[in-house]
Write a protein that holds these residues in place. Structure first.
Motif, PDB file in Angstrom:
ATOM      1  N   GLU A  92       0.831  -1.205   0.000  1.00 54.93           N
ATOM      2  CA  GLU A  92       0.000   0.000   0.000  1.00 54.93           C
ATOM      3  C   GLU A  92       0.861   1.248   0.000  1.00 54.93           C
ATOM      4  N   ASN A  93       1.928   1.235   0.793  1.00 57.63           N
ATOM      5  CA  ASN A  93       2.820   2.397   0.830  1.00 57.63           C
ATOM      6  C   ASN A  93       3.511   2.595  -0.524  1.00 57.63           C
ATOM      7  N   GLN A  96       1.028   4.150  -2.905  1.00 58.19           N
ATOM      8  CA  GLN A  96       0.790   5.555  -2.591  1.00 58.19           C
ATOM      9  C   GLN A  96       1.927   6.417  -3.142  1.00 58.19           C
ATOM     10  N   SER A  99       1.825   6.803  -6.987  1.00 54.26           N
ATOM     11  CA  SER A  99       0.816   7.718  -7.538  1.00 54.26           C
ATOM     12  C   SER A  99       1.394   9.102  -7.823  1.00 54.26           C
TER      13      SER A  99
END
Length: 290
Positions: A92-93, A96, A99
């Motif tokens: 997830e990190n 992020q 992006s």
């Protein structure tokens, strides 16, 4: 059993245990004191103090290098556990951060699995592991000591042989000394006759007494033989003997030098040189004795 030990030795010991495979390599060479160095995985560093104590309880001198290779038990290798929560957080990190750029590489699952803590192995009992490691190290040290003792036995035989040769030279010197003095008395008388010099018998006797005093090496020979006997006695001591033997070599060399300085004959000069050669041969090998 009293055994002379060399400081130069090598031992390799492998052991399969319930807590894993242990493979030891221990090298030792001569050194004035005991100096130990380790090559270990970081996970074994907490055991280092206990390992040092075991080695110092077993060895008294030498530069010792200890290397350990370890493999976890097969069942532990098969019992891998995945920290799914941590792996999810890592992914997830990454997404992020990705992006924020247009050319981010796709997630490499293998690199995620290599993240510290994502893959977990079954935790081993550290107290049991330390006991196993120390027990295995003791067996490796036993192998090293056995090698040291075999090398030491060879050194002891060499030293005893040289001691016997020194004793033989000392006895030859004792036997030759009266003949050497008589020969010099005759040479002095012949020289006086050649020069046609009149020398009172009392004066000749005085000269011979002075010559005999100068050439008297009885005390040096006695001390030499006493030191040789002490070397033999020291070899039978049930303790580290290297330093004491080294001191005795200095004492032997001192007597050999005095014998040479008092020499009035080529034979005694040669005996002195032969003694120094034998003493130096012993001294070189004694540097390897614990």
């Amino acid at each position: 059993m009293i055994v002379t030990r060399s400081m130069t030795a090598f031992a390799r010991h492998e052991e399969q245990t319930e807590l894993g495979s242990l493979s030891w390599e221990i090298r030792s060479v001569n050194h004035r004191y005991l100096e130990v160095s380790f090559r270990l995985e970081e996970s074994f560093r907490p055991f280092e103090m206990a390992m040092r104590k075991l080695i110092s309880d077993t060895l008294s001198r030498g530069k010792v290098e200890v290397a350990l290779r370890y493999r976890v038990p097969e069942q532990a290798q098969n019992a891998l556990q995945m920290n799914i929560g941590l792996a999810k957080t890592v992914m997830e990190n990454y997404q992020q951060l990705a992006s924020f750029t247009d050319n981010a590489a796709p997630i490499d699952i293998l690199r995620v699995m290599q993240w510290p803590g994502v893959i977990q192995t079954e935790s081993l009992d550290q107290d049991a592991l330390q006991a196993t490691v120390l027990n295995s190290l003791k067996h490796a040290l036993d192998d090293l000591v056995a090698t040291r003792e075999r090398e030491g036995a060879a050194l002891e035989q060499m030293i005893i042989q040289r001691c016997e040769q020194i004793n033989d030279i000392a006895e030859q010197t004792k036997i030759r000394l009266p003949d050497i003095l008589a020969s010099h008395r005759q040479k002095l008388s012949d020289r006086i006759a050649e020069l046609e010099v009149s020398l009172e018998p009392e004066r000749l006797e005085q000269e011979m007494v002075l010559l005999a005093q100068k050439a008297d090496v009885a005390e040096e020979i006695d001390r030499l033989q006493n030191h040789v006997n002490e070397v033999k006695h020291t070899l039978k001591r049930n303790e580290p003997i290297g330093r004491r033997l080294d001191f005795l070599m200095q004492e032997l060399n001192r007597e050999a030098n005095t014998l040479g300085s008092k020499s009035i004959d080529t034979d005694t000069t040669r005996y002195s040189v032969d003694l120094k050669v034998l003493i130096e041969q012993m001294r070189e090998q004694i540097q390897n004795i614990e």
